[in-house]
Motif scaffolding. Structure first.
Motif, PDB file in Angstrom:
ATOM      1  N   LEU A   3      31.268  65.999  87.588  1.00 14.54           N
ATOM      2  CA  LEU A   3      32.105  66.375  88.721  1.00 14.54           C
ATOM      3  C   LEU A   3      33.309  65.437  88.752  1.00 14.54           C
ATOM      4  CD1 LEU A   3      32.708  67.791  91.432  1.00 14.54           C
ATOM      5  CD2 LEU A   3      31.291  66.057  92.539  1.00 14.54           C
ATOM      6  N   ARG A   4      34.475  66.009  88.756  1.00 12.64           N
ATOM      7  CA  ARG A   4      35.697  65.221  88.852  1.00 12.64           C
ATOM      8  C   ARG A   4      36.253  65.345  90.266  1.00 12.64           C
ATOM      9  NH1 ARG A   4      35.726  61.718  84.641  1.00 12.64           N
ATOM     10  NH2 ARG A   4      35.333  62.813  82.658  1.00 12.64           N
ATOM     11  N   PHE A   5      36.434  64.192  90.901  1.00  5.76           N
ATOM     12  CA  PHE A   5      36.913  64.173  92.280  1.00  5.76           C
ATOM     13  C   PHE A   5      37.936  63.050  92.397  1.00  5.76           C
ATOM     14  CE2 PHE A   5      36.978  62.943  96.709  1.00  5.76           C
ATOM     15  CZ  PHE A   5      36.922  64.147  97.393  1.00  5.76           C
ATOM     16  N   GLU A   6      39.201  63.418  92.565  1.00  7.30           N
ATOM     17  CA  GLU A   6      40.273  62.437  92.616  1.00  7.30           C
ATOM     18  C   GLU A   6      40.981  62.512  93.968  1.00  7.30           C
ATOM     19  OE1 GLU A   6      41.394  60.229  89.997  1.00  7.30           O
ATOM     20  OE2 GLU A   6      39.390  60.761  89.249  1.00  7.30           O
ATOM     21  N   GLN A   7      40.983  61.389  94.670  1.00  5.96           N
ATOM     22  CA  GLN A   7      41.761  61.269  95.903  1.00  5.96           C
ATOM     23  C   GLN A   7      43.112  60.654  95.538  1.00  5.96           C
ATOM     24  OE1 GLN A   7      40.825  58.116  98.817  1.00  5.96           O
ATOM     25  NE2 GLN A   7      40.599  59.739 100.352  1.00  5.96           N
ATOM     26  N   ILE A   8      44.196  61.316  95.900  1.00 11.20           N
ATOM     27  CA  ILE A   8      45.536  60.899  95.473  1.00 11.20           C
ATOM     28  C   ILE A   8      46.370  60.588  96.709  1.00 11.20           C
ATOM     29  CG2 ILE A   8      47.634  61.621  94.260  1.00 11.20           C
ATOM     30  CD1 ILE A   8      45.735  63.488  92.588  1.00 11.20           C
ATOM     31  N   LEU A   9      46.758  59.322  96.847  1.00  6.05           N
ATOM     32  CA  LEU A   9      47.479  58.861  98.035  1.00  6.05           C
ATOM     33  C   LEU A   9      48.983  58.874  97.806  1.00  6.05           C
ATOM     34  CD1 LEU A   9      47.530  57.508 100.864  1.00  6.05           C
ATOM     35  CD2 LEU A   9      47.374  55.302  99.675  1.00  6.05           C
ATOM     36  N   ALA A  10      49.709  59.476  98.722  1.00  6.83           N
ATOM     37  CA  ALA A  10      51.171  59.402  98.747  1.00  6.83           C
ATOM     38  C   ALA A  10      51.538  58.332  99.767  1.00  6.83           C
ATOM     39  CB  ALA A  10      51.779  60.748  99.123  1.00  6.83           C
ATOM     40  N   ASP A  11      51.852  57.129  99.278  1.00  4.05           N
ATOM     41  CA  ASP A  11      52.197  56.031 100.175  1.00  4.05           C
ATOM     42  C   ASP A  11      53.390  56.411 101.037  1.00  4.05           C
ATOM     43  OD1 ASP A  11      50.246  54.173  99.384  1.00  4.05           O
ATOM     44  OD2 ASP A  11      51.398  53.646  97.605  1.00  4.05           O
TER      45      ASP A  11
END
Length: 463
Positions: A3-11
């Motif tokens: 399972l690929r789970f990526e949280q991507i933050l836009a500062d």
């Protein structure tokens, strides 16, 4: 299968988007993408997956949606899924999502759950492994945050009460009904104005929030409405505009916004004609010399938010950079809050301007030690109200930066002001705003409140 789970933050806008899927099935979805979408394409390639679905949890107010941009970049391979609950309407092609619908990506399953309150159409997504009936996580969008919940007042006072009631039932009947070990993945982290006092952590659990989230602990409707409506932070000026743009559908650019280099002569002509000038250099460089009439918002992630607060979306932006190579990063930050119309940038920056013999303006930068010993300076605190209430420079006047334009006529243009915030970043924005509006005796305080405290100077608090 992994399972690929990526949280991507836009500062800056403190926005969390998600890429999730199954690398054995080679398919994945993206939820709540920002407009500079290369990061999703690169992440999917890294894991050997194809993005087949793009979801929005709701119509965003705080940043420009990248959903249409991403779908376009994928060349028709992916479809855009949005909630049509609550009477939501859109001005672009989409696939409607209703409460209870499910989507499968190999061994991972998503289930839509209608969670109104922050907005009428808001949809969260429960995450499951295979055919299990108990979710392991939830993409909560702006309905539920770490230590907070979504504000219900962004559609105006006439809908705030109704949305606050819906939010109460969303919190109690949906989120608090989930098992304690379910992980919460929100659309925003600390720094966003989409909810009051959002926590610093990027995720949480239902169990933790059940114990410590002050809004989730309120079980009385009227007390909940009083708390959430009373605690909501000031509404940034770009929020209503972003709502309209995201509902209609942002323009698809297929690249960064276009901008051309300008000679000193052309840039000077634009400035003299009243162009909107944005200088993104550091406060010290800006203070030493800048094109007269420029607003200074440094090229940090916070540029997105303060541009949204303070720039006119109807006027093209003319940029002054520290280095011409900084341009792509600056464009990305401005794009995130919907700015795509640019008049040009000053090629060669202030060095070219000075060498051409052009006039430049200055803002003195003073230390907290100079501020402490100056009896003829009026300290102007431009921090948020809660920061001000936590303590300020004795004798200071308060004017929150986001509302400073509305307060300008209440300030004395002949008075000597020293602007300060937490570190000097917002103070420099304020000083530049005052300078361009005829305040000739303004000064900025680098280090600001942090430096004042570190130096051990006296602190005043409201009675």
């Amino acid at each position: 299968m992994t399972l690929r789970f990526e949280q991507i933050l836009a500062d800056g806008v403190a926005e969390c988007s998600y890429l999730l899927g199954d690398d054995a099935a080679h398919t994945c979805a993206v939820v709540d993408p920002r407009p500079d979408v290369e990061i999703y394409l690169e992440t999917a390639r890294r894991f050997g997956m194809a993005i087949t679905h793009v979801f929005e949890t709701h119509i965003h107010a705080d940043f420009l949606s990248g959903a249409r941009e991403l779908v376009d970049r994928l060349g028709g391979q992916a479809k855009l899924y949005v909630s049509t609950e609550g009477g939501a309407e859109y001005g672009f092609d989409h696939e409607p999502v209703r409460d209870g619908e499910e989507f499968t990506f190999g061994g991972m399953r998503m289930k839509a759950r209608f969670t109104p309150g922050h907005t009428p159409e808001h949809m969260s997504y429960l995450l499951f492994d295979g055919d299990t009936e108990t979710p392991w996580g939830v993409l909560s969008g702006d309905a539920f945050f770490v230590d907070s919940v979504g504000r219900p007042d962004l559609l105006g006072d006439d809908q705030s009460e109704e949305l606050a009631e819906k939010l109460f039932h969303t919190v109690q009947d949906v989120f608090m009904a989930l098992p304690d070990d379910v992980i919460i993945y929100p659309c925003h982290g600390a720094g966003s104005a989409c909810g009051p006092d959002i926590g610093d952590r990027m995720s949480s659990t239902i169990g933790y929030e059940r114990r410590f989230n002050s809004y989730a602990r309120i079980e009385d409707l009227e007390k909940f409405k009083e708390a959430i409506l009373g605690d909501a932070p000031p509404v940034p000026t770009h929020y209503p505009r972003m709502k309209k743009v995201n509902s209609k559908g942002p323009e698809v650019l297929r690249n960064l916004p276009r901008i051309e280099p300008m000679t000193v002569e052309r840039f000077s002509e634009a400035a003299e004609a009243g162009a909107q000038l944005l200088d993104v250099r550091d406060m010290m460089d800006f203070g030493a010399g800048h094109v007269p009439g420029s607003l200074n918002i440094g090229a940090r992630p916070e540029l997105s938010v303060w541009a949204g607060w303070l720039l006119d979306p109807e006027k093209p932006i003319h940029l002054v950079l520290h280095d011409d190579g900084d341009l792509p990063g600056v464009l990305r930050l401005l794009w995130r809050t919907g700015f795509t119309d640019f008049g040009g940038y000053l090629a060669g920056g202030m060095a070219a301007w000075r060498e051409a013999g052009r006039k430049f303006a200055q803002i003195p930068q003073i230390s907290v030690h100079e501020l402490s010993g100056a009896e003829d300076l009026q300290p102007l605190d431009v921090r948020k109200p809660d920061e001000w209430e936590g303590g300020h420079v004795p004798g200071a006047r308060h004017a929150f930066l986001g509302e400073l334009r509305d307060e300008i006529d209440n300030l004395d243009r002949a008075a000597p002001y020293a602007t300060y915030c937490a570190s000097g970043f917002r103070a420099s924005i304020a000083a530049s705003l005052l300078k361009k509006n005829g305040f000739d005796k303004v000064r900025n305080v680098p280090g600001s409140w942090k430096a004042w405290q570190a130096a051990g100077y006296e602190i005043e608090k409201p009675s």
